[in-house]
Design a protein around this motif. Structure first.
Motif, PDB file in Angstrom:
ATOM      1  N   THR A 148       0.801  -1.231   0.000  1.00 11.08           N
ATOM      2  CA  THR A 148       0.000   0.000   0.000  1.00 11.08           C
ATOM      3  C   THR A 148       0.830   1.276   0.000  1.00 11.08           C
ATOM      4  O   THR A 148       0.295   2.363  -0.228  1.00 11.08           O
ATOM      5  N   GLY A 149       2.119   1.180   0.256  1.00  4.10           N
ATOM      6  CA  GLY A 149       2.943   2.384   0.337  1.00  4.10           C
ATOM      7  C   GLY A 149       4.360   2.027   0.692  1.00  4.10           C
ATOM      8  O   GLY A 149       5.015   1.279  -0.025  1.00  4.10           O
ATOM      9  N   ILE A 150       4.844   2.552   1.816  1.00  2.00           N
ATOM     10  CA  ILE A 150       6.215   2.270   2.222  1.00  2.00           C
ATOM     11  C   ILE A 150       6.296   1.991   3.714  1.00  2.00           C
ATOM     12  O   ILE A 150       5.420   2.366   4.492  1.00  2.00           O
ATOM     13  N   GLU A 151       7.376   1.329   4.094  1.00  2.00           N
ATOM     14  CA  GLU A 151       7.775   1.171   5.488  1.00  2.00           C
ATOM     15  C   GLU A 151       9.191   1.719   5.610  1.00  2.00           C
ATOM     16  O   GLU A 151      10.083   1.314   4.857  1.00  2.00           O
ATOM     17  N   LEU A 152       9.414   2.638   6.547  1.00  4.22           N
ATOM     18  CA  LEU A 152      10.753   3.143   6.784  1.00  4.22           C
ATOM     19  C   LEU A 152      11.554   2.090   7.547  1.00  4.22           C
ATOM     20  O   LEU A 152      11.157   1.691   8.651  1.00  4.22           O
ATOM     21  N   LEU A 153      12.651   1.638   6.954  1.00  7.24           N
ATOM     22  CA  LEU A 153      13.507   0.660   7.620  1.00  7.24           C
ATOM     23  C   LEU A 153      14.539   1.355   8.507  1.00  7.24           C
ATOM     24  O   LEU A 153      14.947   0.798   9.518  1.00  7.24           O
ATOM     25  N   THR A 154      14.989   2.529   8.114  1.00  8.82           N
ATOM     26  CA  THR A 154      15.820   3.343   8.986  1.00  8.82           C
ATOM     27  C   THR A 154      14.909   4.124   9.922  1.00  8.82           C
ATOM     28  O   THR A 154      13.782   4.474   9.562  1.00  8.82           O
ATOM     29  N   TYR A 155      15.396   4.412  11.120  1.00  5.80           N
ATOM     30  CA  TYR A 155      14.496   4.986  12.126  1.00  5.80           C
ATOM     31  C   TYR A 155      15.181   6.036  12.996  1.00  5.80           C
ATOM     32  O   TYR A 155      14.685   6.386  14.062  1.00  5.80           O
ATOM     33  N   TYR A 156      16.299   6.567  12.534  1.00  4.94           N
ATOM     34  CA  TYR A 156      16.969   7.617  13.300  1.00  4.94           C
ATOM     35  C   TYR A 156      16.086   8.869  13.296  1.00  4.94           C
ATOM     36  O   TYR A 156      15.405   9.141  12.304  1.00  4.94           O
ATOM     37  N   PRO A 157      16.081   9.649  14.384  1.00  6.72           N
ATOM     38  CA  PRO A 157      15.233  10.854  14.412  1.00  6.72           C
ATOM     39  C   PRO A 157      15.489  11.774  13.224  1.00  6.72           C
ATOM     40  O   PRO A 157      16.623  11.934  12.774  1.00  6.72           O
ATOM     41  N   ARG A 158      14.414  12.393  12.752  1.00  5.68           N
ATOM     42  CA  ARG A 158      14.494  13.283  11.601  1.00  5.68           C
ATOM     43  C   ARG A 158      14.220  14.734  11.972  1.00  5.68           C
ATOM     44  O   ARG A 158      14.411  15.626  11.145  1.00  5.68           O
ATOM     45  N   ASP A 159      13.762  14.992  13.201  1.00  2.80           N
ATOM     46  CA  ASP A 159      13.384  16.355  13.586  1.00  2.80           C
ATOM     47  C   ASP A 159      14.612  17.171  13.961  1.00  2.80           C
ATOM     48  O   ASP A 159      15.644  16.636  14.386  1.00  2.80           O
ATOM     49  N   LEU A 160      14.490  18.478  13.829  1.00  2.00           N
ATOM     50  CA  LEU A 160      15.624  19.381  14.033  1.00  2.00           C
ATOM     51  C   LEU A 160      16.158  19.310  15.464  1.00  2.00           C
ATOM     52  O   LEU A 160      17.390  19.241  15.665  1.00  2.00           O
ATOM     53  N   GLU A 161      15.277  19.305  16.452  1.00  2.00           N
ATOM     54  CA  GLU A 161      15.724  19.347  17.833  1.00  2.00           C
ATOM     55  C   GLU A 161      16.621  18.153  18.170  1.00  2.00           C
ATOM     56  O   GLU A 161      17.566  18.283  18.971  1.00  2.00           O
ATOM     57  N   SER A 162      16.333  16.999  17.584  1.00  7.57           N
ATOM     58  CA  SER A 162      17.116  15.783  17.882  1.00  7.57           C
ATOM     59  C   SER A 162      18.460  15.768  17.187  1.00  7.57           C
ATOM     60  O   SER A 162      19.288  14.893  17.476  1.00  7.57           O
ATOM     61  N   LEU A 163      18.679  16.704  16.285  1.00  9.97           N
ATOM     62  CA  LEU A 163      19.869  16.662  15.438  1.00  9.97           C
ATOM     63  C   LEU A 163      20.813  17.833  15.688  1.00  9.97           C
ATOM     64  O   LEU A 163      21.679  18.134  14.871  1.00  9.97           O
ATOM     65  N   ILE A 164      20.654  18.461  16.825  1.00  6.26           N
ATOM     66  CA  ILE A 164      21.599  19.480  17.277  1.00  6.26           C
ATOM     67  C   ILE A 164      22.622  18.792  18.176  1.00  6.26           C
ATOM     68  O   ILE A 164      22.258  18.102  19.135  1.00  6.26           O
ATOM     69  N   CYS A 165      23.886  18.934  17.850  1.00  2.00           N
ATOM     70  CA  CYS A 165      24.917  18.220  18.606  1.00  2.00           C
ATOM     71  C   CYS A 165      25.950  19.214  19.142  1.00  2.00           C
ATOM     72  O   CYS A 165      25.954  20.393  18.783  1.00  2.00           O
ATOM     73  N   GLY A 166      26.798  18.719  20.023  1.00  2.00           N
ATOM     74  CA  GLY A 166      27.887  19.530  20.529  1.00  2.00           C
ATOM     75  C   GLY A 166      27.486  20.555  21.559  1.00  2.00           C
ATOM     76  O   GLY A 166      28.211  21.522  21.789  1.00  2.00           O
ATOM     77  N   VAL A 167      26.308  20.357  22.198  1.00  2.00           N
ATOM     78  CA  VAL A 167      25.892  21.308  23.243  1.00  2.00           C
ATOM     79  C   VAL A 167      25.632  20.559  24.542  1.00  2.00           C
ATOM     80  O   VAL A 167      25.492  19.355  24.571  1.00  2.00           O
TER      81      VAL A 167
END
Length: 404
Positions: free
Chosen positions: A385-404
């Protein structure tokens, strides 16, 4: 094949039963085209049909599968014991060396004559062996003038378009270890750290965890490793979609475009994320949000029965509507599996119909000179019927800020 996603027991290989099913599909092709045998020199196709992973060089290797199902390999002498040990085939022949007193292609021609195929109709993926490692040699037809040789360069590639349950399980497992490698990469991405050091540390730790899970005493099929890195896409250099490592030192304000994956049983996945060292600027946030929306548009467009071109057209419509064409560089994605890039492609010029069981990367990007690159890539499985995401790492901006 056993793949226990709970992390206890892993086989991580394509079963002999599936290899036999693959060969039977080739036999069906032979019957349809009235041919007596199939020949391939491709290391990818040889692996697909035998689980024999080897280092391709100037020395030709060839697989011959006849209409009766008998499968054999011709290999250079240095691969003889290796092939005999790991390849579930009926026969392994060897030749002394390349170029040798007798050319390897002449050895192949003699072997085919010995098998009664010297004047037969043969299907082949190529007219002869090819390599950029200094190889020179004749086409097989030059050595078998009585044979009729039909070249079908995409025969095995067509069989690889739709993944089996065993292949999907291996790609899922690849996603798990790529996810771990990426988690480590993000953890170590701090101002003052070198992209090379970060990548090596994350890749090493993820690989060692993978080896412990697989079992130190067990023999893998193909490479066994997990990796993550930036490939030079750090700061303004991230605006180069296929940058190469520049030994960049991370600093606050940098845009990072990452990549992570793992080899499991010869299969790969693809995970890429856009991260920020510290709080992003308003302009970086704007392009990040457009990039995420572009990926959502692509996800929604992927359905069975839809041509690959239609997915790219939907994404291109978003570029049109938001004036983003100055930042476009590449198509939406590609199939993957044994190779990092496989056909078909989510591209305006590819009319291949999408089918359940296909596995694609989905990675539309935006590349802003002087500011940075913005690209997530996820590995997706096409369902009924569509797709299943096999990768599951966060995609939102807040989760992808590093070094703080």
């Amino acid at each position: 094949m056993t793949v226990n996603t709970g992390g206890h027991q892993h086989d991580w290989r394509i079963s002999d039963a599936e290899l036999l099913r693959r060969r039977r599909r080739v036999q069906e092709e032979l019957a349809r085209q009235g041919a007596s045998a199939f020949i391939t020199y491709s290391p990818t196709s040889i692996f697909y049909l035998t689980n024999f992973h080897f280092i391709p060089t100037e020395r030709p290797a060839a697989l011959v599968l006849d209409e009766g199902g008998r499968c054999g390999l011709l290999v250079p002498r240095l691969e003889l014991e290796h092939a005999q040990l790991v390849a579930p085939v009926d026969e392994v022949r060897d030749y002394p060396e390349y170029p040798g007193e007798i050319h390897p292609m002449e050895h192949l021609a003699r072997w085919l004559k010995d098998r009664g195929l010297g004047a037969a109709h043969l299907l082949a993926e190529a007219a002869g062996y090819g390599s950029s490692w200094g190889y020179q040699g004749p086409a097989l037809a030059d050595l078998l003038p009585e044979a009729r040789i039909t070249v079908d360069a995409r025969l095995i590639e067509r069989h690889r378009l739709v993944k089996s349950a065993e292949e999907i399980a291996l790609i899922r497992e690849s996603c798990r270890w790529g996810n771990l490698a990426h988690e480590l990469l993000q953890e170590y991405s701090v101002p003052g750290a070198s992209e090379v050091e970060i990548s090596h540390q994350a890749s090493h730790e993820a690989t060692m965890a993978m080896i412990r899970a697989f079992g130190r005493a067990r023999r893998p099929v193909g490479p066994l490793s997990a990796f993550a890195g930036f490939r030079g896409q750090v700061g303004p250099n991230s605006a180069l979609p296929h940058a190469v490592t520049i030994n960049a030192i991370l600093k606050p304000g940098d845009v990072l475009v990452t990549g992570a994956a793992a080899y499991v049983g010869g299969y790969l996945s693809e995970l890429e994320r856009t991260m920020f060292v510290g709080e992003p600027s308003a302009e970086q946030v704007r392009f990040f949000r457009h990039m995420v929306e572009l990926q959502e548009v692509a996800f929604a467009a992927i359905k069975p029965g839809v041509p690959c071109s239609a997915v790219d057209r939907e994404v291109r419509r978003y570029y049109d509507e938001h004036g983003l064409w100055p930042y476009w560089r590449h198509h939406v994605g590609h199939n993957l599996g044994l190779l990092a890039h496989e056909a078909p492609f989510l591209d305006i010029g590819d009319e291949t119909l999408i089918e359940p069981g296909m596995v694609f990367s989905v990675e539309p990007g935006l590349y802003v000179p002087g500011l940075g690159g913005f690209r997530h890539s996820d590995t997706v499985l096409v369902t009924e019927t569509g797709i299943e995401l096999l990768t599951y790492y966060p995609r939102d901006l807040e989760s992808l800020i590093c070094g703080v």
